[in-house]
Design a protein around this motif. Structure first.
Motif, PDB file in Angstrom:
ATOM      1  N   ASN A 350      22.666 158.761  61.523  1.00  0.00           N
ATOM      2  CA  ASN A 350      24.080 159.102  61.618  1.00  0.00           C
ATOM      3  C   ASN A 350      24.815 158.739  60.328  1.00  0.00           C
ATOM      4  O   ASN A 350      25.548 159.557  59.759  1.00  0.00           O
ATOM      5  N   ALA A 351      24.616 157.501  59.853  1.00  0.00           N
ATOM      6  CA  ALA A 351      25.310 157.050  58.648  1.00  0.00           C
ATOM      7  C   ALA A 351      24.872 157.844  57.434  1.00  0.00           C
ATOM      8  O   ALA A 351      25.696 158.222  56.585  1.00  0.00           O
ATOM      9  N   THR A 352      23.568 158.132  57.333  1.00  0.00           N
ATOM     10  CA  THR A 352      23.048 158.876  56.192  1.00  0.00           C
ATOM     11  C   THR A 352      23.610 160.294  56.154  1.00  0.00           C
ATOM     12  O   THR A 352      24.000 160.798  55.094  1.00  0.00           O
ATOM     13  N   ALA A 357      27.290 164.138  53.723  1.00  0.00           N
ATOM     14  CA  ALA A 357      28.295 165.188  53.909  1.00  0.00           C
ATOM     15  C   ALA A 357      29.577 164.911  53.125  1.00  0.00           C
ATOM     16  O   ALA A 357      30.507 165.718  53.162  1.00  0.00           O
ATOM     17  N   GLY A 358      29.643 163.770  52.454  1.00  0.00           N
ATOM     18  CA  GLY A 358      30.803 163.458  51.623  1.00  0.00           C
ATOM     19  C   GLY A 358      31.899 162.679  52.325  1.00  0.00           C
ATOM     20  O   GLY A 358      32.996 162.519  51.775  1.00  0.00           O
ATOM     21  N   VAL A 359      31.643 162.180  53.515  1.00  0.00           N
ATOM     22  CA  VAL A 359      32.645 161.360  54.209  1.00  0.00           C
ATOM     23  C   VAL A 359      32.798 160.041  53.457  1.00  0.00           C
ATOM     24  O   VAL A 359      31.800 159.421  53.063  1.00  0.00           O
ATOM     25  N   ASN A 360      34.045 159.621  53.229  1.00  0.00           N
ATOM     26  CA  ASN A 360      34.269 158.418  52.415  1.00  0.00           C
ATOM     27  C   ASN A 360      33.768 157.160  53.125  1.00  0.00           C
ATOM     28  O   ASN A 360      33.668 157.122  54.352  1.00  0.00           O
ATOM     29  N   MET A 361      33.467 156.142  52.310  1.00  0.00           N
ATOM     30  CA  MET A 361      32.847 154.919  52.812  1.00  0.00           C
ATOM     31  C   MET A 361      33.697 154.207  53.861  1.00  0.00           C
ATOM     32  O   MET A 361      33.190 153.652  54.832  1.00  0.00           O
ATOM     33  N   LYS A 366      34.220 152.447  59.423  1.00  0.00           N
ATOM     34  CA  LYS A 366      35.014 152.354  60.661  1.00  0.00           C
ATOM     35  C   LYS A 366      34.244 152.944  61.833  1.00  0.00           C
ATOM     36  O   LYS A 366      34.208 152.364  62.938  1.00  0.00           O
ATOM     37  N   MET A 367      33.598 154.076  61.605  1.00  0.00           N
ATOM     38  CA  MET A 367      32.851 154.724  62.686  1.00  0.00           C
ATOM     39  C   MET A 367      31.602 153.931  63.071  1.00  0.00           C
ATOM     40  O   MET A 367      31.212 153.911  64.236  1.00  0.00           O
ATOM     41  N   MET A 368      30.992 153.272  62.082  1.00  0.00           N
ATOM     42  CA  MET A 368      29.792 152.486  62.355  1.00  0.00           C
ATOM     43  C   MET A 368      30.109 151.124  62.954  1.00  0.00           C
ATOM     44  O   MET A 368      29.233 150.454  63.490  1.00  0.00           O
ATOM     45  N   GLY A 369      31.373 150.696  62.838  1.00  0.00           N
ATOM     46  CA  GLY A 369      31.754 149.384  63.351  1.00  0.00           C
ATOM     47  C   GLY A 369      31.261 148.249  62.489  1.00  0.00           C
ATOM     48  O   GLY A 369      31.014 147.141  62.977  1.00  0.00           O
ATOM     49  N   THR A 376      27.855 149.338  54.656  1.00  0.00           N
ATOM     50  CA  THR A 376      27.863 150.799  54.645  1.00  0.00           C
ATOM     51  C   THR A 376      27.358 151.353  53.318  1.00  0.00           C
ATOM     52  O   THR A 376      26.749 152.431  53.277  1.00  0.00           O
ATOM     53  N   GLN A 377      27.592 150.622  52.240  1.00  0.00           N
ATOM     54  CA  GLN A 377      27.264 151.126  50.909  1.00  0.00           C
ATOM     55  C   GLN A 377      25.775 151.344  50.692  1.00  0.00           C
ATOM     56  O   GLN A 377      25.378 152.110  49.813  1.00  0.00           O
ATOM     57  N   LYS A 378      24.922 150.694  51.491  1.00  0.00           N
ATOM     58  CA  LYS A 378      23.475 150.874  51.327  1.00  0.00           C
ATOM     59  C   LYS A 378      23.060 152.308  51.631  1.00  0.00           C
ATOM     60  O   LYS A 378      22.065 152.800  51.103  1.00  0.00           O
ATOM     61  N   TYR A 379      23.846 153.010  52.460  1.00  0.00           N
ATOM     62  CA  TYR A 379      23.512 154.395  52.785  1.00  0.00           C
ATOM     63  C   TYR A 379      23.818 155.336  51.619  1.00  0.00           C
ATOM     64  O   TYR A 379      23.210 156.394  51.498  1.00  0.00           O
ATOM     65  N   ALA A 380      24.759 154.923  50.774  1.00  0.00           N
ATOM     66  CA  ALA A 380      25.052 155.723  49.579  1.00  0.00           C
ATOM     67  C   ALA A 380      23.851 155.734  48.647  1.00  0.00           C
ATOM     68  O   ALA A 380      23.534 156.748  48.021  1.00  0.00           O
ATOM     69  N   GLN A 381      23.144 154.593  48.571  1.00  0.00           N
ATOM     70  CA  GLN A 381      21.964 154.502  47.724  1.00  0.00           C
ATOM     71  C   GLN A 381      20.859 155.429  48.239  1.00  0.00           C
ATOM     72  O   GLN A 381      20.115 156.023  47.460  1.00  0.00           O
TER      73      GLN A 381
END
Length: 409
Positions: A350-352, A357-361, A366-369, A376-381
């Motif tokens: 879900n996070a990936t 899709a370009g949704v901001n961090m 917020k959605m991941m809680g 959250t930033q680890k998914y950007a990597q």
């Protein structure tokens, strides 16, 4: 041996006198800055009390007996210090009152801490913590047995014992550095609790060195193609289909398993524009999560409980997703994975997908809680690495076709 600071201060409360004009003599015990007060069996008239010397002025039988009591208190302190190496104000008070508090043992402290973790796990509806605590305590028991001990006094715990235990965990138990560190931290925690309860004066393991661990945890997730396969292939078996629904629901909502078990119809809300969303606090972090409901998640939810707030939305086994473990593994085999599939993989998916899709961090967090955006930033990597891999594949195809930068120029 470290020496503690020790002081006895006898005193009276002149404002509280008995019918016969006497007042009780109290004794304040101070050891290492921590104080306790006890009532002695002695009393005297306020005018016969020497506050500066802390004694009865008149040369009476009671005055002599009180001096002997103070002398006994000093001797008892010295005896405890010599025999056990530890003395607390409460411990000395117990000896003087005749209610001697025995030194707690390591396994007694462990049993008490296990009970605390058990109660906390029941409150949070997650048994992961108690399972881990039991494992660490089992390792400690096995170590004591390896040195021919079933238990030991907390006063016998030394820095060298901690080092020996760490060697045992690595060489005899063959635990990885991270797990060995966790087991060693459990032992240190038990000793810290003894210090907090004034059973010990200090923790000899406070400065013990832990192994440095390189934490390079691989984040596992499903590709878009695998998600499409999961969408297109329902299962006949009821439990397998429930597992498939939960994986897909998490792919499109990001809810952890424990939050799925606690999801109720009341957590599904509708905004002014008629858009539906999930709004509830995440169990692990107590951070409120706000998740717009994807149409596929809406379809899955409609198959289960959407009206009765006294029951969960989904008929899931409580506490842990290991009860659906076999179903997750079977689905992973169906998807062609070379590893065991877990429910948490769907949360990572879900996070990936959101980050890709370009949704901001901030929105993803917020959605991941997440309690911190760093989580959250680890998914950007992951997204950056995947883009790099796709570019590498593209360049390889260009080379095979003879298309190079020189040819373009």
């Amino acid at each position: 041996m470290n020496r503690s600071t020790f002081r006895l201060m006898p005193y009276i409360n002149r404002a509280k006198t008995r019918a016969d004009g006497t007042t009780a003599i109290l004794l304040r015990i101070t050891i290492d800055g921590k104080k306790t007060v006890m009532t002695t069996d002695f009393c005297c008239r306020p005018e016969l009390w020497d506050a500066k010397q802390g004694e009865i002025i008149s040369p009476t039988k009671d005055a002599n007996a009180f001096r002997e009591f103070i002398k006994k208190a000093e001797q008892t302190y010295q005896m405890l210090l010599n025999e056990q190496g530890i003395v607390s104000a409460e411990l000395l008070k117990s000896h003087l009152n005749g209610t001697i508090q025995p030194i707690r043992t390591l396994m007694e402290m462990a049993a008490e801490e296990l009970e605390r973790v058990k109660v906390k796990s029941a409150c949070t509806a997650s048994n992961g913590s108690i399972k881990l605590a039991k494992f660490k305590n089992k390792c400690l028991k096995e170590y004591l047995m390896s040195i021919d001990r079933e238990d030991m006094s907390l006063a016998d715990v030394t820095l060298q014992l901690g080092k020996d235990y760490h060697i045992y965990l690595r060489q005899r138990k063959h635990l990885c550095p991270a797990t060995a560190n966790d087991c060693l931290a459990w032992l240190s925690r038990l000793v810290f609790l003894a210090v907090d309860k004034e059973i010990l004066r200090s923790n000899p393991l406070e400065d013990i060195e832990y192994e440095k661990v390189k934490r390079n945890v691989e984040i596992r997730y499903l590709t878009r193609e695998q998600v499409k396969m999961l969408l297109a292939h329902p299962f006949q078996q009821r439990q397998m289909e429930l597992a498939r629904h939960m994986l897909l629901f998490t792919v499109f909502t990001g809810l952890a398993y424990v939050d799925l078990t606690r999801l109720r119809p009341e957590h599904i809300q509708t905004d002014a524009k008629g858009r539906r969303f999930i709004r509830k606090c995440r169990q692990k972090t107590d951070v409120e999560t706000f998740v717009p409901l994807h149409p596929i998640a809406e379809q899955i939810l409609a198959l289960y409980n959407t009206t009765d707030n006294s029951k969960p939305a989904f008929p899931l086994p409580p506490y842990a997703n290991y009860r659906l473990y076999k179903e997750f593994v079977a689905i992973g085999i169906f998807l062609g994975l070379d590893r065991n599939l877990s429910h948490h993989d769907a949360r990572h998916t879900n996070a990936t997908l959101l980050v890709s899709a370009g949704v901001n961090m901030e929105s993803v967090s917020k959605m991941m809680g997440h309690s911190s955006i760093k989580s959250t930033q680890k998914y950007a990597q992951i997204t950056i690495n995947r883009i790099s891999q796709e570019i590498d594949k593209l360049m390889e195809r260009r080379k095979k076709k003879g298309l190079t930068t020189e040819a373009i120029n």
